[in-house]
Motif scaffolding. Structure first.
Motif, PDB file in Angstrom:
ATOM      1  N   TYR A  74      39.141  -3.629   2.538  1.00 14.84           N
ATOM      2  CA  TYR A  74      38.883  -3.710   3.978  1.00 14.84           C
ATOM      3  C   TYR A  74      37.814  -2.720   4.424  1.00 14.84           C
ATOM      4  O   TYR A  74      37.170  -2.916   5.462  1.00 14.84           O
ATOM      5  N   LEU A  75      37.590  -1.649   3.642  1.00 17.27           N
ATOM      6  CA  LEU A  75      36.534  -0.687   3.958  1.00 17.27           C
ATOM      7  C   LEU A  75      35.219  -1.044   3.280  1.00 17.27           C
ATOM      8  O   LEU A  75      34.150  -0.953   3.888  1.00 17.27           O
TER       9      LEU A  75
ATOM     10  N   TYR B  42      34.280  -4.051   2.000  1.00 15.14           N
ATOM     11  CA  TYR B  42      33.778  -5.387   2.342  1.00 15.14           C
ATOM     12  C   TYR B  42      34.429  -5.875   3.638  1.00 15.14           C
ATOM     13  O   TYR B  42      35.221  -6.831   3.631  1.00 15.14           O
ATOM     14  N   PRO B  43      34.102  -5.248   4.768  1.00 21.26           N
ATOM     15  CA  PRO B  43      34.756  -5.625   6.035  1.00 21.26           C
ATOM     16  C   PRO B  43      34.464  -7.054   6.469  1.00 21.26           C
ATOM     17  O   PRO B  43      35.237  -7.637   7.241  1.00 21.26           O
ATOM     18  N   ASP B  44      33.358  -7.645   5.984  1.00 25.99           N
ATOM     19  CA  ASP B  44      33.032  -9.031   6.355  1.00 25.99           C
ATOM     20  C   ASP B  44      33.765 -10.049   5.484  1.00 25.99           C
ATOM     21  O   ASP B  44      33.767 -11.243   5.804  1.00 25.99           O
TER      22      ASP B  44
END
Length: 278
Positions: free
Chosen positions: A174-175, A177-179
């Motif tokens: 989640y940090l 590759y937030p997309d």
């Protein structure tokens, strides 16, 4: 001759000095980054300065299990400083390995996200610290020999797991590759609390292995190994939910989860063998 007979060291003493030595090493590295200190680092340094002398006084082993847990939480913020001096991250490699093993990164399979599930899994994720403390207290009150081995196992998990952060630093899905990874999730009060509580704890290198998974499997597995099957079964829904939550919230890759499980099982086997040869 009896004086040549090897005497196996007390697991309490191994856990004691192993944790103290490791904490001292991390403290020294962190202090080297004093210019980057934030309030949480000062709190961490203060707690460790108080804890270390107290831990060294517990040579009878009565509070080593609790001391190990407190040390692991107190030292954790220092890893954000260490992250500043490590120029590389392994997120791309872990992501690729995840895809190779599971077809795609494991957290991406969690597309069903009702509010009730988010709330339950958030609660399970937050349950780790109470689970650690209560299990420590249970063994402390009910079986000193088991408490000794349990403390030993906690110490190994703490040191080996944190060493993984240094050797294979990674941020988590989640940090990094937030997309790609969906975070935060839909949820209610518990999910919101987890998201807000997690933000100030981010250190940026704590994905591999998943210590939430490792500690949960170690704690639950230890009850089964020591024949406390009813307690082990009662804890299973929390343990399973906690493991799933690491993927549901994309805190870890699937390989982080596997590493945590393998580490926990290895520790359970090791401390069981250690007890037999004493």
């Amino acid at each position: 001759m009896t004086w040549l007979k090897y005497q196996r060291p007390n697991p309490f003493i191994i856990a004691l000095y192993g944790c103290v030595g490791f904490c001292m090493m991390i403290m020294m590295i962190g202090i080297g980054q004093f210019d980057h200190f934030e309030p949480r680092h000062f709190v961490s340094l203060t707690l460790l300065s108080v804890l270390m002398p107290l831990i060294l006084k517990t040579k009878n082993g009565r509070f080593v299990g609790f001391a190990v847990l407190l040390s692991s939480y107190a030292i954790f913020p220092m890893f954000s400083l260490i992250g500043n001096i490590i120029p590389y991250r392994f997120d791309d490699k872990l992501y690729q390995l995840d895809t190779w093993i599971f077809g795609q990164s494991l957290p991406l399979y969690f597309t069903y996200r009702p509010v009730w599930l988010s709330e339950y899994l958030a609660l399970c994720y937050l349950a780790l610290f109470p689970l650690q403390i209560l299990s420590c207290y249970f063994w402390f009150k009910n079986h000193q020999q088991h408490y000794q081995l349990f403390s030993f196992g906690l110490a190994i998990m703490f040191v080996v797991g944190y060493m993984g952060y240094l050797v294979i630093p990674a941020q988590g899905g989640y940090l990094a590759y937030p997309d790609v990874f969906y975070f935060p999730n839909t949820g209610g009060y518990i999910t919101t609390f987890l998201i807000n509580a997690n933000k100030p704890l981010i250190v940026g290198i704590d994905a591999f292995p998943s210590l939430h998974t490792g500690f949960a499997v170690l704690i639950n597995g230890f009850f089964f190994v020591k024949k406390y099957h009813k307690i082990g079964l009662a804890l299973l829904p929390i343990t399973i939910g906690l493991i799933i939550s690491t993927q549901y919230f994309a805190f870890h890759y699937g390989v982080d989860l596997l590493a945590g499980i393998i580490l926990a099982i290895s520790i359970l086997i090791f401390i069981s063998c250690y007890q037999k040869v004493q």
